[in-house]
Scaffold this active site. Structure first.
Site, short mmCIF file in Angstrom:
data_model
loop_
_atom_site.label_atom_id
_atom_site.label_comp_id
_atom_site.label_asym_id
_atom_site.label_seq_id
_atom_site.Cartn_x
_atom_site.Cartn_y
_atom_site.Cartn_z
N LYS A 95 -5.11 7.56 -8.35
CA LYS A 95 -4.37 8.64 -8.15
C LYS A 95 -5.05 9.87 -8.31
O LYS A 95 -5.47 10.12 -9.54
CB LYS A 95 -3.05 8.46 -8.49
CG LYS A 95 -2.23 7.77 -7.89
CD LYS A 95 -1.96 7.80 -6.28
CE LYS A 95 -1.23 6.56 -5.66
NZ LYS A 95 -0.66 7.01 -4.34
N LYS A 134 1.13 -0.67 5.13
CA LYS A 134 2.02 -1.10 4.31
C LYS A 134 3.20 -1.64 5.22
O LYS A 134 3.64 -1.39 6.36
CB LYS A 134 2.73 0.10 3.52
CG LYS A 134 1.87 0.62 2.53
CD LYS A 134 2.62 1.97 1.91
CE LYS A 134 1.62 2.42 0.64
NZ LYS A 134 0.56 2.99 1.17
#
Length: 349
Positions: free
Chosen positions: A116, A223
């Protein structure tokens, strides 16, 4: 390339059938991720097994319809696995560089890491240090990808990727927010050797194929829940014609099972799925969570443990909030015109 409607329902069970087995859990996380330290989720059982409805709390009811469609698809459809297991990446939150090596030990055997970056309150120097620490810990042969969640603007993303490209990134996930900026950035950095992956521009878009149509990405990150489930996500992937990486939405192991079924049938070879995120929790709904083993997770349906459902049960107030949300979202989904679908096989007794 025709548009795809991933939220149009085939058959929507009655609300009492969903509520009959619904349980709401609140799972504590090891570190803050995506701004949260506790992940709430609603799990329930369908004729084919347990399934999950866990749109993030800030999503409105309209956006959450895709997540309910996914829960219904997985719980009421008999999906066949395409493999026994799938490779997964380690997930590195926006932590200090000195903490990276310890965190990576929770992902035994993983040879890919997603890092991240662009976390509010941090800067590019923090990002560079974190990515460098991952590269040192995992070695030259590992794959390192970054995820900015669309938080850079075009100029920031260009400058950041110039700094990060020397670490031989596999790709940069959603470095900017819009499809137009993704396309512009992809042109700007063509000489850096960094591929562009789209996540939010797929899962939060009314037309999830727009990014492929615009030539704005080299890779799609998909997803299962936000795209409406295994069936709908497979349709999006097939029509997009780009390599895809299946990732989690910080699901419980039940939701990770949904993602694993999708990954086993639709993942591009040579990529690791972002489905090792059970390692981010200090508890789960099952005594046998889908944790990485040898860099892979099994492709299987997960059966929750009743004691763990009780242990991690959300408060009565939060449970009531989720059940009310389920009712509202169900009403929206049931009101949509049914999409044509082939008959499903009879469910097991």
């Amino acid at each position: 390339m025709p548009a795809v409607n991933p939220t149009a329902p085939a058959v929507v069970p009655d609300l009492p059938d969903l509520l009959a087995t619904a349980r709401v859990v609140a799972l504590p996380m090891r570190v803050r991720f995506r701004g949260i330290t506790v992940r709430e989720a609603l799990v329930l059982r369908g004729p084919e097994g347990w399934t999950e409805f866990s749109p993030f709390v800030e999503y409105d009811d309209g956006e959450a319809t895709a997540w309910l469609r996914a829960a219904i698809d997985f719980g009421w459809t008999r999906h066949e696995p395409g493999a026994d297991s799938v490779p997964v990446n380690a997930t590195v939150p926006a932590i200090a560089a000195e903490d990276v090596a310890d965190l990576l030990r929770r992902y035994p055997g993983c040879t890919t890491a997603k890092v991240k970056v662009a976390e509010p309150g941090t800067g590019i120097e923090d990002d560079v240090a974190r990515v460098a620490a991952v590269r040192r810990a995992m070695g030259d042969d590992a794959e390192v990808r970054i995820d900015a969640n669309g938080l850079w603007d075009l100029e920031q993303a260009t400058a950041a990727l110039e700094r990060l490209a020397p670490f031989r990134l596999q790709y940069a996930e959603q470095p900017v927010a819009t499809v137009a900026d993704l396309a512009a950035l992809r042109t700007r950095i063509a000489g850096l050797g960094v591929r562009i992956a789209a996540d939010e521009s797929v899962r939060k878009a009314s037309d999830p194929l727009a990014v492929a149509r615009a030539g704005a990405a080299d890779v799609l990150v998909v997803k299962a829940q936000p795209l409406g489930g295994v069936t709908a996500a497979q349709a999006v992937i097939a029509e997009a014609g780009l390599p895809c990486v299946v990732s989690s939405a910080i699901d419980t192991s039940i939701g990770l099972g949904m993602g694993a079924f999708l990954a086993s049938r639709a993942m591009a070879p040579g990529y690791a799925a972002g489905l090792g995120t059970a390692a981010m929790f200090t508890g789960d709904v099952t005594a046998d969570p889908l944790l990485p083993v040898g860099g892979r997770i099994a492709v299987r349906r997960v059966e929750p443990d009743p004691d763990l459902l009780d242990r991690w049960a959300a408060s009565p107030e939060r449970t009531a909030w989720w059940l009310a949300r389920l009712g509202r979202v169900h009403a929206l989904l049931a009101a949509r015109p049914a999409r044509p679908t082939r008959p499903t096989r009879p469910t097991r007794p």
